[in-house]
Design a protein around this motif. Structure first.
Motif, mmCIF file in Angstrom:
data_model
loop_
_atom_site.group_PDB
_atom_site.id
_atom_site.type_symbol
_atom_site.label_atom_id
_atom_site.label_comp_id
_atom_site.label_asym_id
_atom_site.label_seq_id
_atom_site.Cartn_x
_atom_site.Cartn_y
_atom_site.Cartn_z
ATOM 1 N N UNK A 11 0.834 -1.202 0.000
ATOM 2 C CA UNK A 11 0.000 0.000 0.000
ATOM 3 C C UNK A 11 0.872 1.257 0.000
ATOM 4 N N UNK A 12 0.436 2.225 -0.724
ATOM 5 C CA UNK A 12 1.175 3.469 -0.844
ATOM 6 C C UNK A 12 0.402 4.555 -0.104
ATOM 7 N N UNK A 13 1.128 5.351 0.692
ATOM 8 C CA UNK A 13 0.489 6.446 1.421
ATOM 9 C C UNK A 13 0.075 7.530 0.437
ATOM 10 N N UNK A 14 -1.156 7.943 0.518
ATOM 11 C CA UNK A 14 -1.675 8.988 -0.354
ATOM 12 C C UNK A 14 -2.246 10.110 0.504
ATOM 13 N N UNK A 15 -2.474 11.208 -0.131
ATOM 14 C CA UNK A 15 -3.097 12.332 0.566
ATOM 15 C C UNK A 15 -4.528 11.940 0.949
ATOM 16 N N UNK A 16 -4.957 12.301 2.159
ATOM 17 C CA UNK A 16 -6.339 11.976 2.530
ATOM 18 C C UNK A 16 -7.309 12.805 1.687
ATOM 19 N N UNK A 17 -8.507 12.297 1.477
ATOM 20 C CA UNK A 17 -9.479 13.067 0.691
ATOM 21 C C UNK A 17 -9.837 14.350 1.440
ATOM 22 N N UNK A 18 -10.188 15.384 0.716
ATOM 23 C CA UNK A 18 -10.527 16.639 1.392
ATOM 24 C C UNK A 18 -11.771 16.460 2.251
ATOM 25 N N UNK A 52 -10.591 18.884 20.534
ATOM 26 C CA UNK A 52 -10.518 17.822 19.532
ATOM 27 C C UNK A 52 -9.329 18.072 18.618
ATOM 28 N N UNK A 53 -8.662 16.987 18.255
ATOM 29 C CA UNK A 53 -7.514 17.057 17.362
ATOM 30 C C UNK A 53 -7.852 16.239 16.135
ATOM 31 N N UNK A 54 -7.508 16.759 14.976
ATOM 32 C CA UNK A 54 -7.757 16.023 13.740
ATOM 33 C C UNK A 54 -6.966 14.724 13.752
ATOM 34 N N UNK A 55 -7.483 13.703 13.105
ATOM 35 C CA UNK A 55 -6.877 12.383 13.145
ATOM 36 C C UNK A 55 -5.479 12.372 12.542
ATOM 37 N N UNK A 56 -5.242 13.197 11.525
ATOM 38 C CA UNK A 56 -3.910 13.183 10.908
ATOM 39 C C UNK A 56 -2.876 13.883 11.792
ATOM 40 N N UNK A 57 -3.318 14.594 12.846
ATOM 41 C CA UNK A 57 -2.378 15.234 13.760
ATOM 42 C C UNK A 57 -2.071 14.367 14.977
#
Length: 174
Positions: free
Chosen positions: A13-20, A162-167
Motif C-alpha cells: 500500500x502506498x500512502x496517499x493524501x487523505x481526501x478533502x 478535539x484534534x484532527x486524526x492526521x495530527x
C-alpha cells in the motif's frame, strides 16, 4: 540502470493524501443545525397545543382565585420565555460571545420557574419540615443546574480540545 515497469508498481500500500474533508456545518443565527422533517414539526405543534390547552384549562379552573390565576399565568409565561431562550441558544454558534449571556438568561429563567413552583408546592405542604424539604430540594436542583451549565461548561469548556486524526501520533490512535 533503469527500473523495470514491474518495479514501479508495487503490491504494497502506498500512502496517499487523505481526501478533502467537507467544511464543518455550524449553525448560523436564524438557521438551525438542520432542517427538521414534518414529523418533528408535527410533534412541536402537538406539544404546543397540549401545553396551551393545559394553560387554558388552568386559567378556567383558577378564574375565581387570583392567587391561583397568577401562578398559572406566571408559569406559562416563564415556560414561553424559557423556550425562546433555548431556541436562541440553539441558533447561536459556539464561538459567539453572546452565547454566555443567553446561557445566563436560560439559567435565570429556570431559577425563576423553579422558585415559583417550589413556592407553590411549599405553600400547600401541611408541616414546616415538608416546606423546608421542598426548598432544600429546589436549592440543590438550582446549584446542580448552575454547576452543569456554567462551572463544568455546557460548551465543552474543561474538556480536551478535539484534534484532527492526521495530527494524532500512531501511539495515540490505539
Amino acid at each position: 540502470m533503469e527500473p523495470s515497469p514491474s518495479a514501479a508498481t508495487s503490491s504494497y500500500p502506498v500512502a496517499r493524501e487523505p481526501p478533502p474533508r467537507p467544511p464543518p456545518q455550524t449553525a448560523q443565527l436564524g438557521q438551525g443545525p438542520a432542517q427538521p422533517g414534518w414529523k418533528s414539526w408535527a410533534l412541536w405543534v402537538f406539544l404546543s397545543v397540549l401545553i396551551t390547552s393545559g394553560f387554558a384549562w388552568g386559567v378556567y379552573r383558577a378564574r375565581h382565585n387570583p392567587r391561583n390565576l397568577a401562578f398559572v399565568i406566571t408559569t406559562y409565561y416563564l415556560l414561553a420565555v424559557l423556550y425562546c431562550c433555548l431556541a436562541k441558544l440553539d441558533a447561536l454558534r459556539r464561538d459567539d460571545p453572546a452565547r454566555r449571556r443567553v446561557r445566563l438568561a436560560v439559567w435565570a429563567v429556570s431559577v425563576a420557574m423553579a422558585s415559583t413552583i417550589a413556592w407553590r408546592f411549599a405553600d400547600s405542604m401541611p408541616y414546616l419540615a415538608l416546606k423546608i424539604a421542598v426548598w432544600v430540594l429546589t436549592a440543590v436542583a438550582i446549584v446542580l443546574a448552575y454547576y452543569f451549565f456554567f462551572a463544568r461548561g455546557a460548551d465543552g469548556a474543561g474538556r480536551r480540545p478535539e484534534v484532527a486524526l492526521h495530527e494524532v501520533s500512531p501511539e495515540q490512535r490505539v
